[in-house]
Design an enzyme around this catalytic site. Structure first.
Site, PDB file in Angstrom:
ATOM      1  N   GLY A  52       1.402  -1.097  -0.055  1.00  0.00           N
ATOM      2  CA  GLY A  52      -0.088  -0.271  -0.179  1.00  0.00           C
ATOM      3  C   GLY A  52       0.856   1.436  -0.168  1.00  0.00           C
ATOM      4  N   GLU A  68       0.011   0.154  -6.860  1.00  0.00           N
ATOM      5  CA  GLU A  68       0.164  -0.228  -5.607  1.00  0.00           C
ATOM      6  C   GLU A  68       0.698  -2.167  -6.585  1.00  0.00           C
ATOM      7  OE1 GLU A  68       1.840   0.776  -3.182  1.00  0.00           O
ATOM      8  OE2 GLU A  68       0.805   2.619  -3.153  1.00  0.00           O
ATOM      9  N   GLU A  72       4.013  -4.040  -7.402  1.00  0.00           N
ATOM     10  CA  GLU A  72       4.803  -4.907  -6.685  1.00  0.00           C
ATOM     11  C   GLU A  72       5.276  -6.094  -7.432  1.00  0.00           C
ATOM     12  OE1 GLU A  72       6.021  -5.160  -3.742  1.00  0.00           O
ATOM     13  OE2 GLU A  72       4.821  -3.539  -3.542  1.00  0.00           O
ATOM     14  N   PRO A  89      -7.718   6.062  14.853  1.00  0.00           N
ATOM     15  CA  PRO A  89      -7.168   7.389  15.198  1.00  0.00           C
ATOM     16  C   PRO A  89      -5.978   6.383  15.517  1.00  0.00           C
ATOM     17  CG  PRO A  89      -9.696   7.687  16.185  1.00  0.00           C
ATOM     18  CD  PRO A  89      -9.573   5.743  15.779  1.00  0.00           C
ATOM     19  N   GLU A 121      11.165  -7.057   0.953  1.00  0.00           N
ATOM     20  CA  GLU A 121      10.861  -8.442   0.893  1.00  0.00           C
ATOM     21  C   GLU A 121       9.535  -8.624   0.987  1.00  0.00           C
ATOM     22  OE1 GLU A 121      12.093 -12.164   3.391  1.00  0.00           O
ATOM     23  OE2 GLU A 121      12.654 -10.362   4.391  1.00  0.00           O
TER      24      GLU A 121
END
Lengths: 227, 227
Positions: A52, A68, A72, A89, A121
């Site tokens: 992310g 993303e 990846e 929060p 990794e």
DNA sequence: TGAATAGTGTCTTTCAGACAATATGCC
DNA sequence: GGCATATTGTCTGAAAGACACTATTCA
């Protein structure tokens, strides 16, 4: 929308960060697995996390999620759907971070080899055997797994885990892996063919030491829900 | 998560704003209606919008949504669920605003009179007769209406639109209003009673010029999905 | 007793689930 | 022929859907 000047001013000075996290599923070694990245820095150094990153200012949320995953594992045009937005929060110890979680599906055959950069990794983990996870990511995975399990029952999204052409046995296997139980072959075939999602290609998959299977494909590629 | 120093720096200086918007449904005049607020300032001045506002830094998303509804119509303890997060970079002409949309349900009888402040004009509109709407709020309403329509079929959320005690006819009416069609009375009663969601209170609603109806209540107040 | 809504049962169709034998290709 | 997987149909039970008359209260 800022309803008062006070709110507006406060908002200008203090905003939460917004990220997207992607729960990327694939079937590997006959198990449903999720792609995870080992964290190299504080917080949760050494723990595993969903891929992310921050949402860029001119970028749509879904595009951010697609980016993303592309960065990846090199997969484009995969099934991708918004899952839920997590905004506790306290979920990130650094600062207020709201994350819009997506889940994605692709067959393992479409995935380029994970690029081993110096910093990252990356590895696939079976959803039933997750490592120590950073943030609230275990919760996100459980949430996504539940959604997947439920949604394959009334949509064609399971086919996101298969290549374009497939045999009925391969489809059944996907359902068995995700449900975690065996399904009666005759009942499954009745059900999946009655859904109208599939059309036969007329071809057969030969070369194996047994009766060759008829090959099917999706009638329509877009996501379809039924029932 | 920031994966590089560059991303992190950029992020520190430029963040999207995050709001919650609440799609508040109630049944009024035998129609499904949504609460809307007339915008008093640019952009979309004079257009109608969902109640909403910025998420405060120490506030959970769901709490923010609950707060907005409480401020607007004094209802607490209502059904409230996350709907979807809308993040099109162009959805707000002022700046990048990502909104986490919630939908909420309450019976009209529980709603305090809408407080007419100097700045705000609030009103209920039937979902099939919406006025000119600001931002992408029409899309949010359509999205939420669809979700509601679907989810009343496999959960107990429809009861969020009813008071604690109700007759079976009142329940059926909720379903008819939301589905937009008549339902067979005998089949509906069979179905809703077989769901096990309801228990009879043993009381009757008398005083009307017809046979009094038996009064039921929910067996369990929390959200239950079935099927 | 008339008006208005509450309450109730049967039949048919459809779908889910249990269950086992034959077909085809390769070695 | 032996092995491995593909393909196929019937029966049963549950649930969904069509369908119409009687019951109760009040004015």
């Amino acid at each position: 929308m800022a309803d008062t000047i006070e709110e507006y001013k406060k908002e200008v000075f203090e905003k939460p960060s917004v990220t997207v996290d992607v729960l990327f599923f694939t079937i590997k070694d006959n198990k449903l697995q999720a792609l995870l990245i080992k964290r190299a820095a504080w917080p949760f150094k050494g723990y595993w996390a969903l891929p992310g990153g921050f949402v860029r200012m001119e970028e749509d949320l879904e595009s951010a999620a697609a980016r993303e995953i592309y960065e990846e594992c090199g997969v484009k045009n995969l099934f991708l759907e918004q899952l839920f937005t997590f905004g506790d929060p306290k979920r990130d110890p650094r600062t207020r971070v709201i994350t819009v979680a997506y889940y994605a599906l692709a067959p393992i055959t479409e995935i380029k080899k994970i690029q081993k950069s110096e910093v990252k990794e990356a590895k696939y983990f079976p959803v039933n055997g997750l490592p120590k996870m950073a943030f609230d990511h275990k919760r996100i995975i459980n949430f996504g797994f539940k959604r997947l399990k439920s949604k394959i029952g009334y949509s064609n999204i399971a086919f996101g885990l298969l290549p374009k052409n497939f045999s009925l046995s391969e489809v059944q296997n996907i359902y068995e892996v995700i449900y975690g139980k065996k399904i009666d072959k005759r009942n499954f075939r009745k059900w999946i063919l009655a859904s109208g999602l599939l059309v036969s290609t007329g071809k057969k998959k030969s070369g194996l030491a047994h009766r060759p299977a008829l090959i099917y494909k999706l009638a329509k590629r877009e996501v379809i829900t039924f029932d």
